[in-house]
Write an enzyme that holds these catalytic residues in place. Sequence first.
Site, PDB file in Angstrom:
ATOM      1  CE  LYS A 136      -4.283  -1.434   2.247  1.00  0.00           C
ATOM      2  NZ  LYS A 136      -5.207  -1.140   3.364  1.00  0.00           N
ATOM      3  CG  HIS A 256      -0.695   5.450  11.770  1.00  0.00           C
ATOM      4  ND1 HIS A 256      -1.944   5.684  11.221  1.00  0.00           N
ATOM      5  CD2 HIS A 256      -0.493   4.109  11.683  1.00  0.00           C
ATOM      6  CE1 HIS A 256      -2.459   4.530  10.811  1.00  0.00           C
ATOM      7  NE2 HIS A 256      -1.601   3.565  11.078  1.00  0.00           N
TER       8      HIS A 256
END
Lengths: 355, 355
Positions: A136, A256
């Site tokens: 990704k 994150h």
Amino acid sequence: MHIHTAGAAVSVGHAVFEQFNAWLGQQNFSKVFFLVDEHTHECCLPSLLAALSHLETYEVLEVEAGEESKSPEVLVNLYYALTELEADRHALLVNVGGGVVTDLGGFLAATYKRGISFVHFPSSLLAMVDASVGGKTGIDLGPYKNQVGAFAEPLGVYVYPDFLETLAAKHVRAGFAEMLKHGFIADRAYLDVLAKEYTRGTPPSVSHIERSIEIKAEIVAQDFREGGDRKKLNFGHSFGHAFEGVYLAAGNAILHGEAVAIGMLAELYLSKKKLHLPEEQFKQGCTIVENIFGRTDLSVDAEKVFALLKNDKKNEAGKLRFVLLPELGRAQVDVEVSEEEAMDALHFLMHTKPA
Amino acid sequence: MHIHTAGAAVSVGHAVFEQFNAWLGQQNFSKVFFLVDEHTHECCLPSLLAALSHLETYEVLEVEAGEESKSPEVLVNLYYALTELEADRHALLVNVGGGVVTDLGGFLAATYKRGISFVHFPSSLLAMVDASVGGKTGIDLGPYKNQVGAFAEPLGVYVYPDFLETLAAKHVRAGFAEMLKHGFIADRAYLDVLAKEYTRGTPPSVSHIERSIEIKAEIVAQDFREGGDRKKLNFGHSFGHAFEGVYLAAGNAILHGEAVAIGMLAELYLSKKKLHLPEEQFKQGCTIVENIFGRTDLSVDAEKVFALLKNDKKNEAGKLRFVLLPELGRAQVDVEVSEEEAMDALHFLMHTKPA
């Protein structure tokens, strides 16, 4: 050690610089480009370069550390930089950094001249066990995380555990969120080991890094384009991305992994409500997360969280969909959740209502 | 008629609206988006929409007609527009327009949320016989044509020949450059037919549109990612892209097909010099191009042309590489050409030196 994923081979250990150097000697790239941020430029790149006897000409592209670099503006500047440095289709891009650098660099390589070769040297725990594995790539669009991107596999991922020593403790801890996630969704025994051994956020052992990569690689190999089971890896991320976006937009970015940790608490709560995760396991799960990340102190605008939640890529036809756990160590994808139920989870996190 | 390419099926004819409508009725898209420019919004979209009984909700995104819309800025605006209109991963993007709209829309769809479904309704001759077939998508970076992009196949390409009636004559003529190119690189007999039947730039017959799509699709099927023979389709394009970029940067944009026509003249010249294309065939080739496009009147800065030529995606390790013809109807890829030889070709075009 080598872990074979659907695409890229992942190498882990102290010999990865030499492995990469040997591979480079067999290739015929027109030029090699390194993408770094100011930290990895200083702390990681020199030791890597010192080992690369097969490297002839190279250029270094530097971006600012931090999520703000995963932006269209920075990406376009990098396209221009590669163009001005005459990168052709036979160039190699080597991404040396955390998830920001590997996501951004992967997408840059996937789309410059319709795609050039790239490899990753993840420097953060999060990038080692998560961002650099699975193909990704992408950038954010304002508060919308990874809104633009591509599935693109690097030619190799080289995990050099000593890079973890260059990280601040909070960055190591943030990476733990993804390792805990691997336990939560796929391996209860692994979760218990992590919970027992790492209450203080010390860097994990090489074997635990490998176990996390294995879990991720196995899931990705079954479902590269995320039609089904790969969604399991999004446990904690529906709420997590929304929190991350809200804090980022407020100029108060959190890591994150920190956002995912809070997201996992919210989604453990929803797991109890929607899939009857037993109360005892719910409490165990929360304790595991809170032992590492501390008690949550969430102060966000619920409306803004909801606006981002609705944009989550896993949603379909306007309905909220979550990855939830019927038990610790097992995940179920595409669980529909009403806005009211999601709001309940948010209240639980904000301690404004009893769980 | 259906032409099966490596990826997308191409349908050609007057019934394609109905075919698309029937297909749409079998699908389950969350929402349908149409990307148009102001011309196709007015001239093409209404007749298409009128045929789509299976269409429920839809949105229209409009960009300005012209190459300037293939820019990072327009692309980023479209990402935001899709986000604000709550396009999810199960949305469909329908590109209705010429090569600008199909290239831009294809790349938009390939990268929004890491990829959504898309189809093309090419409205220009160039888009019908070239841009919409073969999975190349992308945008320009200033004067660098298609510098950023991806290989991504639409789910279908629907060629509705009546759209050609909405085109100005110069746009029909520009599309002929790509059809002639198909003859030059792969089919001498087809080239001769085109030369004989279309000296005035009238719209081509459906059967000739189909023949061009077939030639392109056959080449692409052998080499989707352009490792080898697909490069043949770049005949005329090394110089063509450079001319196009120089005129665009000067605020004096010419059509892609017009640039390719001039590029083919330069590359016919190089074919004679490098691959011994017989003098007679060289002259025939030039006459065929000039009968349709007129005598070239090129006034460009040679330095600027060379700066762009050096950036051509087919080059490798700093060397200029061209697709050239040993004879009309046959192409050879990766022919190395010195800067001096390329400069000779430019002088030939500028009539500053005898051929």
